[in-house]
Write a protein that holds these residues in place. Structure first.
Motif, short mmCIF file in Angstrom:
data_model
loop_
_atom_site.label_atom_id
_atom_site.label_comp_id
_atom_site.label_asym_id
_atom_site.label_seq_id
_atom_site.Cartn_x
_atom_site.Cartn_y
_atom_site.Cartn_z
N SER A 149 -6.41 3.39 -14.32
CA SER A 149 -7.15 2.84 -14.66
C SER A 149 -6.41 1.38 -15.37
CB SER A 149 -7.89 3.32 -15.73
OG SER A 149 -7.40 4.41 -16.25
N VAL B 111 -11.25 0.23 -16.24
CA VAL B 111 -11.07 0.06 -14.90
C VAL B 111 -11.25 0.90 -13.64
CG1 VAL B 111 -11.48 -2.52 -13.39
CG2 VAL B 111 -12.50 -2.26 -15.42
N THR B 112 -12.14 1.37 -13.58
CA THR B 112 -11.15 2.11 -12.35
C THR B 112 -10.19 1.63 -11.71
OG1 THR B 112 -12.09 2.99 -11.23
CG2 THR B 112 -12.03 4.43 -12.66
N GLU C 247 -13.16 0.55 -8.81
CA GLU C 247 -13.76 -0.09 -8.93
C GLU C 247 -13.69 -1.63 -9.05
OE1 GLU C 247 -16.21 1.78 -12.70
OE2 GLU C 247 -13.95 1.44 -13.13
N TYR C 248 -11.71 -2.00 -8.98
CA TYR C 248 -11.13 -2.73 -9.22
C TYR C 248 -11.10 -3.33 -7.36
CZ TYR C 248 -7.03 -6.24 -7.97
OH TYR C 248 -6.15 -7.20 -7.47
N GLU D 14 -13.20 -2.54 -4.80
CA GLU D 14 -14.73 -2.33 -4.84
C GLU D 14 -14.85 -3.99 -4.84
OE1 GLU D 14 -19.18 -0.67 -5.01
OE2 GLU D 14 -17.63 1.24 -5.79
N LEU D 15 -14.82 -4.02 -6.32
CA LEU D 15 -15.94 -5.62 -6.99
C LEU D 15 -14.60 -6.50 -6.96
CD1 LEU D 15 -17.47 -3.73 -9.35
CD2 LEU D 15 -18.33 -4.48 -7.24
N ARG E 125 -15.31 -9.57 -11.14
CA ARG E 125 -16.71 -9.13 -11.79
C ARG E 125 -16.07 -7.81 -12.86
NH1 ARG E 125 -20.20 -7.76 -7.77
NH2 ARG E 125 -20.98 -6.71 -9.34
N CYS E 126 -14.93 -7.57 -12.70
CA CYS E 126 -14.15 -5.91 -13.20
C CYS E 126 -13.88 -5.89 -14.53
CB CYS E 126 -13.30 -5.58 -12.91
SG CYS E 126 -13.31 -4.40 -10.92
N ARG F 222 -16.59 -5.86 -17.76
CA ARG F 222 -16.08 -5.18 -18.79
C ARG F 222 -16.05 -5.41 -20.59
NH1 ARG F 222 -15.49 0.67 -16.05
NH2 ARG F 222 -17.12 -0.74 -14.93
#
Length: 430
Positions: A126, A411-412, A415-416, A418-419, A423-424, A427
């Motif tokens: 993360s 941010v994991t 998530e990176y 996927e998005l 997008r990450c 946050r």
């Protein structure tokens, strides 16, 4: 997620790295590779705490991954980080979280390159990205719980580092990006200017970056009265209080440069605000007059006189370098003026100086003198300096990493993947 949190303050000049929750970083190393004359290839610099390692850096070539504050060579940065994580910190990135600093207003292409380094090359579980100035605010607010900075959660962080200088308003640990002001001057520019002055007046030192950097840190100071100090520096006699001698390495008896007489070099600063015409000051001048000798160029010695204060002077007068930019005091006023009128009196009362280039003696006093005429009379001006301006950002990051909410802010890697990067990053409110 893993409980192992690595805090990495990735500066243009120095990397500060260690475990979250600690007071000081485990490792501080220059963010570069260098090639001494005795080596055939570029090597990793040793940690600054390694006093035993004695490397002759005379005419050493340097490669840096960061230029003007931004990552320009991700491959070189990967090489340096790999050495840092495996040989110095001895961590496993795949089972660790990373808190990484990033300069304000970074461009998207640099942000993507950073994310690829963290998640794709090293595989950290993360990531949390923080602006250095918000970390400085967090650390100072926790260190001074009763101060106006802590009560209002508002401050103006003046970060004068290796690449450039920022004046950044911070509110509740978030930087107000619309009010950030920047001067393209930092430690690197000061060193380059000192190299030019010395090369023009005595011997050619244009390829002696490390030596002149050392001379700058040991001898330069900010002038409180420029015209007076210029006249003092013109003194031809040996009793010139400002003149000091820096000895270059000879490669035999010593491989590091040093100040010939540190005590007399600091004599001018110890006089403080005393009049240089009074009897006490004159007795000091007479004493120095008898002790000091002229530098011997044949022995690789150089005399520094007005260079000592003309180099930091460019921070207040960038026009001296041909730059069409405001000086530090005006830069601060513009940053504060860009904020809401309710915040302005609080910002002037909570100015924090951080970054290695704020270590010049008398910088705080000179800034107060320059700011006061520019600030409305009914506003108070209060400037605080950090106890260690070089490590202040890292300590703020370590404090943030030890908070119970830190894991949820990251941010994991999943998530990176996927998005994606853009997008990450939403946050982090950058």
């Amino acid at each position: 997620m893993s409980n192992n949190i690595v805090v990495l303050d990735n500066g243009g000049g120095l990397i500060k790295a260690g475990q979250g929750g600690e007071r000081d970083p485990l490792v501080v190393i220059p963010n570069c590779l260098f090639k001494p004359l005795s080596s055939k290839k570029f090597i990793f610099p040793p940690p600054l705490s390694d006093a035993d390692v004695d490397i002759d850096l005379t005419s050493a070539a340097v490669r840096r991954p960061i230029d003007r504050g931004y990552l320009i060579n991700p491959d070189l940065q990967r090489e340096i980080w790999s050495h840092l994580f495996t040989s110095l910190l001895r961590i496993t990135p795949t089972s660790s979280s990373l808190l990484l600093t990033e300069p304000p207003l970074s461009i998207p292409s640099v942000q993507r390159a950073t994310d690829e380094l963290v998640f794709e090359d090293f595989g950290f579980s993360s990531l949390y990205l923080a602006n250095p100035q918000s970390l400085v605010h967090l650390y100072e607010a926790s260190r001074q719980p009763g101060s106006i900075l802590s009560r209002t959660q508002c401050s103006l962080v003046v970060d004068c580092g290796f690449s450039f200088t920022h004046a950044v308003p911070v509110l509740h640990n978030f930087t107000l990006n619309y009010a950030i002001k920047r001067i393209d001057l930092g430690g690197k520019a000061f060193t380059n200017y000192l190299k030019e002055l010395v090369s023009y007046r005595s011997i050619n030192v244009m390829d002696q970056s490390f030596l002149m950097d050392d001379a700058k840190e040991k001898l330069c100071f900010v002038s409180l009265d420029l015209h007076r100090d210029l006249n003092l520096a013109r003194e031809r006699r040996n009793g010139n209080l400002i003149k000091s001698t820096y000895v270059l390495p000879d490669g035999l008896t010593h491989t590091q440069g040093y100040v010939k007489d540190p005590q007399s070099a600091n004599t001018f600063l110890t006089l403080g605000s005393r009049s240089l015409s009074d009897e006490g000051a004159n007795s000091v001048i007479d004493k120095v007059d008898g002790e000091r000798k002229k530098a011997d160029i044949n022995k690789n010695e150089i005399d520094l006189t007005n260079e000592r204060f003309l180099v930091p002077e460019t921070l207040f007068q960038p026009a001296d370098l041909g730059m069409n930019q405001a000086g530090l005091a005006e830069c601060i006023v513009r940053a504060v003026s860009s904020c809401h009128s309710y915040l302005q009196p609080v910002l002037y009362q909570s100015i924090i100086l951080t970054g290695g280039s704020t270590l010049f003696p008398q910088l705080k006093e000179r800034l107060e003198r320059e700011l006061r005429p520019l600030v409305p009379d009914h506003f108070d001006v209060k400037i605080t300096t950090q106890e260690d301006p070089v490590l202040g950002v890292w300590r703020g990051g370590s404090l943030l990493a030890s908070s119970p909410d830190f894991e949820s802010m990251c941010v994991t890697k999943a998530e990176y993947e996927e998005l994606g990067s853009a997008r990450c990053r939403r946050r982090f409110f950058h």
